[in-house]
Design an enzyme around this catalytic site. Structure first.
Site, PDB file in Angstrom:
ATOM      1  N   CYS A 132      30.690 -23.600  15.195  1.00 37.97           N
ATOM      2  CA  CYS A 132      29.308 -24.326  15.281  1.00 37.97           C
ATOM      3  C   CYS A 132      28.756 -24.630  16.479  1.00 37.97           C
ATOM      4  O   CYS A 132      29.463 -25.430  17.136  1.00 37.97           O
ATOM      5  CB  CYS A 132      29.500 -25.182  14.078  1.00 37.97           C
ATOM      6  SG  CYS A 132      28.033 -26.295  13.942  1.00 37.97           S
ATOM      7  N   LYS A 190      -7.343   1.538   6.450  1.00 40.53           N
ATOM      8  CA  LYS A 190      -6.349   0.300   6.693  1.00 40.53           C
ATOM      9  C   LYS A 190      -5.793   0.469   8.256  1.00 40.53           C
ATOM     10  O   LYS A 190      -5.151   1.259   8.720  1.00 40.53           O
ATOM     11  CB  LYS A 190      -5.275   0.392   5.802  1.00 40.53           C
ATOM     12  CG  LYS A 190      -5.649   0.141   4.205  1.00 40.53           C
ATOM     13  CD  LYS A 190      -5.913  -1.360   4.136  1.00 40.53           C
ATOM     14  CE  LYS A 190      -5.957  -1.756   2.695  1.00 40.53           C
ATOM     15  NZ  LYS A 190      -4.934  -2.463   2.501  1.00 40.53           N
ATOM     16  N   LYS A 200     -13.280  -4.770   6.878  1.00 41.50           N
ATOM     17  CA  LYS A 200     -12.838  -5.089   5.744  1.00 41.50           C
ATOM     18  C   LYS A 200     -12.287  -6.579   5.752  1.00 41.50           C
ATOM     19  O   LYS A 200     -11.088  -6.726   6.284  1.00 41.50           O
ATOM     20  CB  LYS A 200     -11.681  -4.224   5.304  1.00 41.50           C
ATOM     21  CG  LYS A 200     -11.120  -4.311   3.827  1.00 41.50           C
ATOM     22  CD  LYS A 200     -10.330  -3.259   3.486  1.00 41.50           C
ATOM     23  CE  LYS A 200     -10.047  -3.067   2.098  1.00 41.50           C
ATOM     24  NZ  LYS A 200      -9.375  -4.384   1.546  1.00 41.50           N
ATOM     25  N   ASP A 257       0.839  -1.068  -0.012  1.00 42.31           N
ATOM     26  CA  ASP A 257      -0.035   0.026  -0.005  1.00 42.31           C
ATOM     27  C   ASP A 257       0.856   1.354   0.070  1.00 42.31           C
ATOM     28  O   ASP A 257       0.525   2.277  -0.566  1.00 42.31           O
ATOM     29  CB  ASP A 257      -0.975   0.035   1.324  1.00 42.31           C
ATOM     30  CG  ASP A 257      -1.869  -0.840   0.986  1.00 42.31           C
ATOM     31  OD1 ASP A 257      -2.359  -1.442  -0.042  1.00 42.31           O
ATOM     32  OD2 ASP A 257      -2.621  -1.407   2.298  1.00 42.31           O
ATOM     33  N   CYS A 259      30.048 -32.431  10.618  1.00 42.25           N
ATOM     34  CA  CYS A 259      29.027 -31.874  11.635  1.00 42.25           C
ATOM     35  C   CYS A 259      27.544 -32.719  11.438  1.00 42.25           C
ATOM     36  O   CYS A 259      26.997 -33.065  10.527  1.00 42.25           O
ATOM     37  CB  CYS A 259      28.763 -30.452  11.187  1.00 42.25           C
ATOM     38  SG  CYS A 259      27.423 -29.628  12.240  1.00 42.25           S
ATOM     39  N   SER A 316     -12.724  -0.901  -6.927  1.00 39.13           N
ATOM     40  CA  SER A 316     -11.558  -1.088  -5.437  1.00 39.13           C
ATOM     41  C   SER A 316     -12.207  -0.049  -4.376  1.00 39.13           C
ATOM     42  O   SER A 316     -13.097   0.601  -4.647  1.00 39.13           O
ATOM     43  CB  SER A 316     -10.163  -0.675  -5.990  1.00 39.13           C
ATOM     44  OG  SER A 316      -9.598  -1.106  -4.833  1.00 39.13           O
ATOM     45  N   CYS A 373      28.767 -28.821  16.179  1.00 36.92           N
ATOM     46  CA  CYS A 373      29.755 -29.928  16.255  1.00 36.92           C
ATOM     47  C   CYS A 373      31.209 -29.016  16.782  1.00 36.92           C
ATOM     48  O   CYS A 373      32.181 -29.444  17.233  1.00 36.92           O
ATOM     49  CB  CYS A 373      30.308 -30.102  14.866  1.00 36.92           C
ATOM     50  SG  CYS A 373      31.031 -28.756  13.526  1.00 36.92           S
TER      51      CYS A 373
HETATM   52  S1  IVH Z   1     -17.251  -2.621  -0.867  1.00 36.15           S
HETATM   53  C1  IVH Z   1     -17.365  -0.426  -4.669  1.00 36.15           C
HETATM   54  N1  IVH Z   1     -16.855  -3.717   1.703  1.00 36.15           N
HETATM   55  O1  IVH Z   1     -11.942  -4.783  -0.235  1.00 36.15           O
HETATM   56  C2  IVH Z   1     -17.032  -0.768  -3.254  1.00 36.15           C
HETATM   57  N2  IVH Z   1     -15.338  -4.222   0.398  1.00 36.15           N
HETATM   58  O2  IVH Z   1      -9.952  -2.899  -1.410  1.00 36.15           O
HETATM   59  C3  IVH Z   1     -16.909  -2.670  -3.330  1.00 36.15           C
HETATM   60  N3  IVH Z   1     -13.611  -5.922   0.777  1.00 36.15           N
HETATM   61  O3  IVH Z   1     -12.704  -5.357  -3.538  1.00 36.15           O
HETATM   62  C4  IVH Z   1     -16.188  -3.113  -2.222  1.00 36.15           C
HETATM   63  N4  IVH Z   1     -14.471  -6.099   2.916  1.00 36.15           N
HETATM   64  O4  IVH Z   1     -12.734  -7.115  -1.710  1.00 36.15           O
HETATM   65  C5  IVH Z   1     -16.537  -3.778   0.578  1.00 36.15           C
HETATM   66  N5  IVH Z   1     -16.953  -4.645   3.817  1.00 36.15           N
HETATM   67  C6  IVH Z   1     -16.380  -4.717   2.647  1.00 36.15           C
HETATM   68  C7  IVH Z   1     -15.202  -5.120   2.457  1.00 36.15           C
HETATM   69  C8  IVH Z   1     -14.708  -5.035   1.196  1.00 36.15           C
HETATM   70  C9  IVH Z   1     -13.323  -6.361   2.218  1.00 36.15           C
HETATM   71  C10 IVH Z   1     -12.621  -5.980  -0.143  1.00 36.15           C
HETATM   72  C11 IVH Z   1     -13.260  -6.330  -1.317  1.00 36.15           C
HETATM   73  C12 IVH Z   1     -12.770  -5.157  -2.169  1.00 36.15           C
HETATM   74  C13 IVH Z   1     -11.544  -4.676  -1.668  1.00 36.15           C
HETATM   75  C14 IVH Z   1     -11.321  -3.021  -1.924  1.00 36.15           C
END
Ligand code: IVH
Length: 690
Positions: free
Chosen positions: A420, A326, A122, A43, A443, A88, A423
């Site tokens: 070592c 995160k 998450k 990240d 050894c 994402s 040995c």
């Molecule tokens: S919502 C458009 N909710 O995190 C948004 N994603 O970094 C769709 N993930 O692709 C994702 N827990 O694989 C959402 N409670 C959660 C999540 C979650 C894990 C993952 C998921 C996503 C990724 C993004």
């Protein structure tokens, strides 16, 4: 992460370097499910790149990893186009960034009341999209690059949490998105099975590294029976395309509706009405991270109102109405009790930290590698120090460094031992080399290392002779080289604790069976420098007998296809030693195979002219066993796939590149059941075309 030498370059160079690095790590993570760095470090790279691209818009590029969702795909699965892209999430790494996000949201929604937020975990797994038509599950697909994913329907169907059909009145089309993950308890049980299996076979267990990669790897199996065996779970958190569904106004309502349809919704999702309350919840979840039976690497905050979500929209990569907070990699301080050195099977001396046990990142850590002398010096950690230990979700625990303010006054820098620990002979570190070695041929650790290698699956494949047994026999003075295996004192073994008639008999039979292993395996087992598995087989095939190899000149060996003088000299020098000749003659006297195998033509030659490649772990065959079965039936079984390959057989965790190559070359990819029928009939089962 190791310091990056390119970090002081000009922006353009740095951007290029970052893109290359990120691509490499993305491939390790997404294609091979085998990350090389912690997620937090990945990240950080991505973020640095994003910052540079923002500061220098002229450096932005359409194919930059910052514009990409996820990573490249494994071509073994059919592509699935996501009609609603799987986006994402943008990340926040601290609470200030979280607040900044909510301020941006408010600014965009100016004039409207502050929105409520849904706050959820998450989950650390693999995103999938499930498609139901008229209430029936018709497709499961991975995220892939967000636009096109992989069809993993057959595997998804094996997951108990995922409904096959929905109650009456379900929409005509419903796409449900969520995360496939592995519970910590299931992960522990899987590894316990690996240990139990290893105990039976007397081998070191092959342990899975972490639940996330195991879940991802399990979902992307060609053989669904393997997925079924791994006990995966699922949480849903989002909708994709819906036709004929109810009017929903909030995300919270959506989750409740999904739950009523039978989808697992995580019970820790809450709604909060201010960002301060959200922040409090985030802190609470961070503190409670280890109360859960699954891992989560962050907290996702979503604007709850679906109309506001639509108003906020998305940028190229992620929605503006959500953010992923995160959680930082976990760090704890603990006492460094001592630094010890372990000796590996080839004599390598590796320093490691002995720690006062500390619970970090979901596991109790009592030791951590310090890699080599220079690493210890660079970190300047000393026995008695308080040290910071970090474990980022998955990777092995790491000693970050000492807490200098707490260093005992009398502490002195640690010095690498001169001798070592096994040995007592002097350790050696050649100039310009990072590693230190014990070079004593006698050894105990190396004797054990040589015997373990000899007994290994790719060499003599001696079942029931695992590392533990080798260790005990060598310590008890029953064994000091590989030839000693063939004159073991079984009465003495029977008298040892834990051995019974049956286990001794199993061992005796396994050792006896190894005598008929092909010459190539024996050559590999001897650990001759430069002679790996392939060279060993080539050597056996080229000379035909052990005697001819022993008597060959450097020139004769160098003339072997693909060899050359470096290998030839290594082989020649090894066999020139009296100790080696003596060892070989004792092995010959014990009745080991000293001639290259001739084809076994008692088998029906069903695979005459056919080439079958095997990848991954099969349930009914060892790797060698599968090859032998193919060769015994007149077929060939090389290590790689080409246009001429008849079929690629895949077991658990096959090599992604082989599968991709097979797809590309139009070679059928078959499972173990089809392989068995291929062996018997020489025919590929119906429908096993690529
Ligand atoms: S919502 C458009 N909710 O995190 C948004 N994603 O970094 C769709 N993930 O692709 C994702 N827990 O694989 C959402 N409670 C959660 C999540 C979650 C894990 C993952 C998921 C996503 C990724 C993004």
């Amino acid at each position: 992460m190791a310091p990056d030498p390119t970090s002081h370059d000009d922006p353009a160079t740095r951007v290029a370097a970052l893109r290359a690095l990120i691509d490499r790590h993305a491939a390790a993570y997404y294609e091979r499910d085998a990350p090389e760095i912690p997620d937090a470090d990945y990240d950080r790279l991505l973020r640095e790149l994003l910052e540079l691209e923002t500061a220098h818009p002229e450096l932005a590029a359409p194919d930059s990893p910052t514009r990409r969702v996820g990573g490249p795909m494994n071509t073994a699965f059919s592509p699935v186009v996501h009609q609603v892209p799987m986006m994402s999430l943008h990340n926040a790494f601290d609470l200030d960034e979280l607040t900044a996000w909510s301020e941006r949201v408010e600014r965009r929604l100016e004039g409207q009341p502050v929105p409520a937020f849904s706050v959820e975990l998450k989950f650390d797994g693999l995103a999938i999209s499930l498609r139901y038509e008229n209430g029936v599950l018709v497709q499961g697909a991975t995220r892939g690059d967000g636009m096109v994913g992989e069809d993993v329907t057959h595997n998804v169907r094996t997951i108990g949490d995922i409904p096959e059909s929905l109650p009456a009145g379900a929409p005509s089309v419903l796409e449900v998105r969520g995360e496939v993950y592995m519970r910590l308890s299931s992960f522990a049980a899987l590894n316990a099975r690996q240990v139990a299996h290893a105990d039976i076979s007397g081998r070191e267990p092959k342990l899975y590294v972490n639940p996330r990669n195991t879940a991802a790897g399990s979902l992307r199996q060609i053989d669904a029976a393997i997925t079924a065996d791994r006990d995966l779970s699922f949480f849903c958190y989002q909708l994709g395309m819906v036709e004929g569904g109810p009017e929903l106004t909030t995300h919270t309502e959506t989750l409740a509706w999904l739950e009523s349809l039978g989808f697992p919704v995580n019970e820790h999702t809450v709604t909060r009405t201010s960002i301060d309350e959200v922040a409090a919840r985030v802190r609470e979840l961070d503190d409670r991270r280890h109360e859960f039976d699954y891992e989560f690497d962050g907290v996702v905050v979503k604007v709850d109102d679906l109309r506001l979500q639509a108003e906020l929209g998305a940028d190229a990569k992620a929605p503006r109405w959500a953010i992923a907070y995160k959680l930082p990699p976990e760090e704890r301080t603990t006492r460094l009790l001592d630094i010890e050195v372990s000796i590996g099977p080839s004599g390598q001396a590796t320093p490691f930290a002995v720690l006062e046990p500390v619970f970090v990142g979901g596991v109790t850590v009592a030791t951590a590698t310090l890699h080599n002398q220079d690493q210890v010096a660079a970190k300047d950690v000393r026995p008695g120090d308080m040290v910071i230990v970090r474990r980022a979700g998955d990777v092995i625990p790491e000693v970050v460094g000492p807490v200098l303010s707490e260093r005992p006054k009398d502490s002195v820098p640690w010095e690498f031992p001169k001798d070592c620990p096994v040995c007592g002979e002097p350790l050696v570190r050649p100039e310009g080399v990072a590693a230190t070695h014990c070079v004593n041929f006698h050894c105990d650790r190396q004797i054990r290392g040589r015997i373990e290698h000899f007994a290994g699956r790719a060499a003599m494949d001696i079942e029931f002779l695992g590392e533990k047994n080798v260790d005990r026999f060598v310590s008890a003075g029953l064994l000091d080289d590989v030839a000693g295996l063939y004159s073991l004192d079984y009465d003495a073994i029977l008298a040892m604790e834990g051995f019974q008639e049956k286990s001794v008999d199993n061992l005796r039979r396994a050792i006896e069976a190894s005598k008929s292993k092909p010459l190539g395996n024996l050559l590999f087992g001897l650990r001759i420098p430069e002679i790996g598995q392939v060279n060993a087989q080539t050597l056996a095939a080229s000379f035909g007998t052990m005697d001819r190899i022993m008597d060959a000149t450097v020139e004769e060996i160098a003339a072997v296809d693909g060899f050359g003088t470096v290998i030839a000299e290594a082989v020649h020098d090894w066999f020139a030693r009296d100790a080696a000749r003596d060892l070989v003659s004792r092995l010959a006297a014990a009745g080991l195979t000293m001639e290259a195998a001739r084809v076994d033509d008692s088998q029906e030659q069903t695979l005459e002219g056919k080439t079958v490649v095997v990848s991954g772990t099969l349930r009914g065959f060892t790797r060698d066993g599968a090859k032998e079965a193919i060769v015994a039936r007149g077929g060939k079984s090389p290590g790689s796939v080409s246009k001429k390959t008849t079929a690629l057989v895949v077991g658990a965790d096959p090599g992604a590149s082989k599968v991709a190559k097979a797809e590309e070359a139009g070679v059928p990819v078959i499972d173990e059941a089809a392989f068995v029928s291929l062996l018997e009939t020489g025919e590929l089962p119906e429908g096993s075309k690529p």
